[in-house]
Design a protein around this motif. Structure first.
Motif, PDB file in Angstrom:
ATOM      1  N   ILE A 434     -12.260 -10.978 -36.245  1.00 32.58           N
ATOM      2  CA  ILE A 434     -11.279 -10.734 -35.182  1.00 32.58           C
ATOM      3  C   ILE A 434     -11.739  -9.601 -34.271  1.00 32.58           C
ATOM      4  CG2 ILE A 434      -9.781  -9.030 -36.322  1.00 32.58           C
ATOM      5  CD1 ILE A 434      -8.646 -12.110 -34.262  1.00 32.58           C
ATOM      6  N   GLU A 435     -12.593  -8.721 -34.778  1.00 29.60           N
ATOM      7  CA  GLU A 435     -13.111  -7.620 -33.967  1.00 29.60           C
ATOM      8  C   GLU A 435     -14.055  -8.128 -32.881  1.00 29.60           C
ATOM      9  OE1 GLU A 435     -12.086  -4.503 -34.052  1.00 29.60           O
ATOM     10  OE2 GLU A 435     -10.679  -5.068 -35.656  1.00 29.60           O
ATOM     11  N   LYS A 436     -14.587  -9.314 -33.064  1.00 33.57           N
ATOM     12  CA  LYS A 436     -15.502  -9.900 -32.084  1.00 33.57           C
ATOM     13  C   LYS A 436     -14.760 -10.646 -30.989  1.00 33.57           C
ATOM     14  CE  LYS A 436     -18.826 -10.710 -35.848  1.00 33.57           C
ATOM     15  NZ  LYS A 436     -19.533 -11.768 -36.603  1.00 33.57           N
ATOM     16  N   GLY A 437     -13.425 -10.780 -31.124  1.00 33.75           N
ATOM     17  CA  GLY A 437     -12.640 -11.520 -30.151  1.00 33.75           C
ATOM     18  C   GLY A 437     -12.688 -13.012 -30.408  1.00 33.75           C
ATOM     19  N   GLY A 438     -12.018 -13.760 -29.559  1.00 30.59           N
ATOM     20  CA  GLY A 438     -12.021 -15.205 -29.680  1.00 30.59           C
ATOM     21  C   GLY A 438     -10.894 -15.743 -30.548  1.00 30.59           C
ATOM     22  N   PHE A 439     -10.921 -17.070 -30.755  1.00 28.84           N
ATOM     23  CA  PHE A 439      -9.918 -17.753 -31.578  1.00 28.84           C
ATOM     24  C   PHE A 439     -10.440 -17.863 -33.009  1.00 28.84           C
ATOM     25  CE2 PHE A 439      -7.971 -20.460 -27.882  1.00 28.84           C
ATOM     26  CZ  PHE A 439      -7.388 -19.314 -27.387  1.00 28.84           C
ATOM     27  N   ILE A 440      -9.606 -17.513 -33.957  1.00 35.29           N
ATOM     28  CA  ILE A 440      -9.956 -17.617 -35.369  1.00 35.29           C
ATOM     29  C   ILE A 440      -9.068 -18.677 -36.007  1.00 35.29           C
ATOM     30  CG2 ILE A 440     -10.267 -16.408 -37.544  1.00 35.29           C
ATOM     31  CD1 ILE A 440     -11.979 -15.302 -35.261  1.00 35.29           C
ATOM     32  N   LEU A 441      -9.692 -19.686 -36.588  1.00 39.94           N
ATOM     33  CA  LEU A 441      -8.973 -20.743 -37.301  1.00 39.94           C
ATOM     34  C   LEU A 441      -8.906 -20.364 -38.768  1.00 39.94           C
ATOM     35  CD1 LEU A 441     -10.680 -23.790 -35.592  1.00 39.94           C
ATOM     36  CD2 LEU A 441      -8.264 -23.197 -35.401  1.00 39.94           C
ATOM     37  N   ALA A 442      -7.691 -20.236 -39.288  1.00 42.04           N
ATOM     38  CA  ALA A 442      -7.528 -19.802 -40.672  1.00 42.04           C
ATOM     39  C   ALA A 442      -6.281 -20.434 -41.275  1.00 42.04           C
ATOM     40  CB  ALA A 442      -7.432 -18.279 -40.735  1.00 42.04           C
ATOM     41  N   HIS A 443      -6.250 -20.502 -42.588  1.00 39.28           N
ATOM     42  CA  HIS A 443      -5.063 -20.998 -43.295  1.00 39.28           C
ATOM     43  C   HIS A 443      -4.024 -19.876 -43.419  1.00 39.28           C
ATOM     44  CE1 HIS A 443      -6.056 -25.082 -44.412  1.00 39.28           C
ATOM     45  NE2 HIS A 443      -7.292 -24.708 -44.718  1.00 39.28           N
ATOM     46  N   TRP A 444      -2.763 -20.279 -43.322  1.00 39.19           N
ATOM     47  CA  TRP A 444      -1.621 -19.339 -43.347  1.00 39.19           C
ATOM     48  C   TRP A 444      -0.506 -20.001 -44.141  1.00 39.19           C
ATOM     49  CZ3 TRP A 444       2.618 -20.655 -39.774  1.00 39.19           C
ATOM     50  CH2 TRP A 444       3.685 -19.745 -39.795  1.00 39.19           C
ATOM     51  N   ASP A 445       0.217 -19.213 -44.906  1.00 36.58           N
ATOM     52  CA  ASP A 445       1.201 -19.785 -45.833  1.00 36.58           C
ATOM     53  C   ASP A 445       2.533 -20.168 -45.190  1.00 36.58           C
ATOM     54  OD1 ASP A 445       2.512 -17.366 -45.445  1.00 36.58           O
ATOM     55  OD2 ASP A 445       2.014 -16.558 -47.423  1.00 36.58           O
ATOM     56  N   GLY A 446       2.671 -19.962 -43.875  1.00 31.35           N
ATOM     57  CA  GLY A 446       3.879 -20.397 -43.186  1.00 31.35           C
ATOM     58  C   GLY A 446       5.012 -19.392 -43.183  1.00 31.35           C
ATOM     59  N   THR A 447       4.793 -18.193 -43.735  1.00 28.38           N
ATOM     60  CA  THR A 447       5.877 -17.211 -43.798  1.00 28.38           C
ATOM     61  C   THR A 447       5.749 -16.167 -42.697  1.00 28.38           C
ATOM     62  OG1 THR A 447       4.744 -15.648 -45.264  1.00 28.38           O
ATOM     63  CG2 THR A 447       5.940 -17.478 -46.304  1.00 28.38           C
ATOM     64  N   THR A 448       6.887 -15.703 -42.216  1.00 28.02           N
ATOM     65  CA  THR A 448       6.904 -14.635 -41.217  1.00 28.02           C
ATOM     66  C   THR A 448       6.355 -13.346 -41.812  1.00 28.02           C
ATOM     67  OG1 THR A 448       8.792 -15.615 -40.057  1.00 28.02           O
ATOM     68  CG2 THR A 448       8.408 -13.272 -39.710  1.00 28.02           C
ATOM     69  N   GLU A 449       6.613 -13.119 -43.088  1.00 30.91           N
ATOM     70  CA  GLU A 449       6.135 -11.906 -43.761  1.00 30.91           C
ATOM     71  C   GLU A 449       4.610 -11.788 -43.664  1.00 30.91           C
ATOM     72  OE1 GLU A 449       6.278  -9.831 -48.220  1.00 30.91           O
ATOM     73  OE2 GLU A 449       6.908 -11.905 -47.938  1.00 30.91           O
ATOM     74  N   THR A 450       3.920 -12.870 -43.966  1.00 31.29           N
ATOM     75  CA  THR A 450       2.455 -12.859 -43.895  1.00 31.29           C
ATOM     76  C   THR A 450       1.983 -12.725 -42.460  1.00 31.29           C
ATOM     77  OG1 THR A 450       2.299 -14.204 -45.894  1.00 31.29           O
ATOM     78  CG2 THR A 450       0.374 -14.167 -44.456  1.00 31.29           C
ATOM     79  N   GLU A 451       2.642 -13.414 -41.557  1.00 29.87           N
ATOM     80  CA  GLU A 451       2.281 -13.345 -40.134  1.00 29.87           C
ATOM     81  C   GLU A 451       2.381 -11.912 -39.622  1.00 29.87           C
ATOM     82  OE1 GLU A 451       3.867 -15.219 -35.883  1.00 29.87           O
ATOM     83  OE2 GLU A 451       4.691 -15.951 -37.785  1.00 29.87           O
ATOM     84  N   LEU A 452       3.450 -11.214 -39.965  1.00 32.70           N
ATOM     85  CA  LEU A 452       3.641  -9.837 -39.503  1.00 32.70           C
ATOM     86  C   LEU A 452       2.633  -8.885 -40.145  1.00 32.70           C
ATOM     87  CD1 LEU A 452       7.547  -9.609 -39.433  1.00 32.70           C
ATOM     88  CD2 LEU A 452       5.980  -9.888 -37.502  1.00 32.70           C
ATOM     89  N   LYS A 453       2.267  -9.151 -41.391  1.00 31.81           N
ATOM     90  CA  LYS A 453       1.258  -8.318 -42.059  1.00 31.81           C
ATOM     91  C   LYS A 453      -0.089  -8.432 -41.335  1.00 31.81           C
ATOM     92  CE  LYS A 453      -1.446  -7.815 -46.317  1.00 31.81           C
ATOM     93  NZ  LYS A 453      -1.561  -6.355 -46.146  1.00 31.81           N
TER      94      LYS A 453
END
Length: 493
Positions: A434-453
């Motif tokens: 993410i420090e290099k910029g651009g779009f990062i495709l990654a898996h996410w568990d669908g929770t707001t808690e994880t998104e905010l972290k």
């Protein structure tokens, strides 16, 4: 380049300053006396007008009609939809009085304390509430539906940190507001409009975008679902470039907008809203422009072709002009906007630099020797390449070249996005990438808690859940919990 361009900051040195310099030096806009607001200058507004004209045509082809609703919204209206008011409360400008009076101490004018409004009025941050308060009077039966309305307007959101076009307290936009008899019709319209925005971005702005759905945390306040188009700027940051919201029956319930359906039963109306703004101007600048100035896609350039004569005296100018006049006519008949700059108050070198700075896609230069040879010098702004072509048939050549430039600009932006899009599986890897910029495709568990972290740890936001993305199941890079598909993270404007 002309002396005036020497102060244009290089993108590699300071991308943010380059952007600010370019907005001002290319005569697009300037700061206003009101903090957070801007003056859009004629050249900048001409680009916005072309955007507006094409979008308006596209909207109307789907059955949408334009209307206009009040700038001022009663405070009580915003209170009716809880999520909506919470989402906009901190950005609202409030009108409390309706009159000024002379200061008794002789220091200009002051607010008349006796002229306080019985109810405060909000300068519209968006128009869902005032429009649904109006639709209640328009809708009674299923025969009154659908209502497909759009308005071109200005809105006010009290931004603390502003940047011209990208984030200003006052900005111009269009906002569509549709009312439907069924959930299916409303969802279909919501999707139709995000598809329309995608077509506009890619075919007119030459800007590739990714269509997706916002997370619950990022969706529009009061919406059931928000569709978005996300673009990548040259510095690798994301820019949300258009949204379409399925509002369900939330606003209909808040304003008691019901209709008698075909079964003769009362039912709440189904709604959606959708919009783009002058933020698209910022997207246009940052998607294509370079260290020499703007690079405008021909489909939106106010001046698509400029012709500059090179002459020593009035007789030479007269001779050149006689050869150029039929070419001007041919280009105009082809629907191409062309300018013949024979003004004698600026030297050719200054003209070249100025039109380069302003992103005019094609420049033709014709001198007395060119007339003798029957040729013309052509420069294309996207690559800065010069070539020579016969004057005979030049109008058709230019028309084809404009389409070639439009395609080239799009492909260049798409290649950049592809190069700057990466897939990661672990959180440690994500933090590095993410420090290099651009779009990062990654898996996410669908929770707001994880998104905010993730946002707190890295300043990256979940841009969207792509509609056409990789739907291979996996595990969240942060928690290890199951994930339905990869989503897009990026730092953003």
């Amino acid at each position: 380049m002309a002396t005036e361009l020497k102060d244009l900051t290089k993108r590699a040195d300071n991308y943010s300053q380059w952007y600010n310099d370019l907005v001002i030096k290319a005569d697009l806009a300037e700061q206003s006396p009101v903090r957070g607001c801007m003056v859009i200058k004629p050249y900048g507004y001409a680009i916005w007008e072309k955007m507006q004209r094409e979008l308006d045509r596209m909207f109307k082809e789907t059955g949408v009609q334009n209307a206009y609703f009040p700038l001022l919204i009663p405070k009580s209206f915003l209170c009716r939809e809880a999520e909506h008011v919470e989402g906009f409360a901190k950005e609202c400008a409030v009108v409390t009085h309706y009159r000024l009076k002379n200061d008794p101490d002789g220091r200009g004018v002051i607010v008349d304390p006796d002229a306080r409004l019985e109810e405060e009025l909000i300068v519209r941050p968006t128009s869902e509430t005032i429009i649904w308060g109006t639709y209640r009077n328009w809708i009674h039966s299923y025969r009154d539906l659908p209502i497909l309305c759009n308005q071109w307007a200005n809105v006010m959101r009290w931004e603390m940190r502003t940047r011209m076009f990208l984030r200003t307290s006052e900005f111009l936009w269009q906002e569509g507001h549709c009312a439907h008899a069924t959930a299916e019709e409303s969802e279909a319209r919501t999707v139709q409009m995000i598809n329309l925005y995608t077509d506009f971005a890619e075919k007119y702005m030459a800007m590739p975008v990714i269509k997706g759905v916002k997370s619950a945390n990022e969706r529009f306040a009061g919406a059931v679902n928000t569709y978005t188009i996300e673009a990548m700027m040259q510095d690798g940051k994301a820019l949300q470039s258009g949204t379409s919201h399925n509002l369900g029956q939330n606003f209909a319930k808040a304003f008691d907008v019901t209709f008698v359906n075909k079964d003769n039963q009362p039912e709440y109306v189904w709604a959606n809203s959708w919009g783009v703004s002058t933020r698209l101007m910022g997207a246009l600048i940052m998607s294509h422009s370079d260290d020499n100035g703007l690079v405008l896609p021909p489909h939106l350039a106010p001046i698509q072709v400029v012709i500059v004569p090179i002459y020593k005296n009035a007789e030479q100018l007269k001779q050149i002009s006689s050869h150029i006049e039929p070419i001007l006519l041919q280009l105009k008949e082809m629907g191409i906007s062309v300018k013949y700059d024979d003004a004698d108050n600026r030297r050719p070198g200054f003209k070249f630099a100025d039109y380069e700075l302003k992103g005019v896609p094609v420049r033709l230069v014709v001198g007395a020797r060119d007339i003798e040879k029957g040729t013309v010098e052509i420069m294309r702004r996207d690559t800065l390449e010069k070539s020579e072509a016969p004057l005979e048939g030049i109008a058709g050549h230019v028309k084809a070249l404009l389409e070639e430039i439009q395609t080239h600009i799009y492909r260049k932006a798409l290649a950049h996005r592809q190069e700057m899009t990466r897939t990661v599986d672990t959180y440690d890897e994500f933090k590095k990438e993410i420090e290099k910029g651009g779009f990062i495709l990654a898996h996410w568990d669908g929770t707001t808690e994880t998104e905010l972290k993730i946002k707190e740890d890295t300043k990256a936001t979940l841009r969207c859940i792509p509609l056409d993305g990789d739907t291979t199941p996996g595990v969240c890079m942060v928690t290890g919990r199951p994930s339905k598909q990869r989503v897009i993270f990026a730092r953003n404007y």
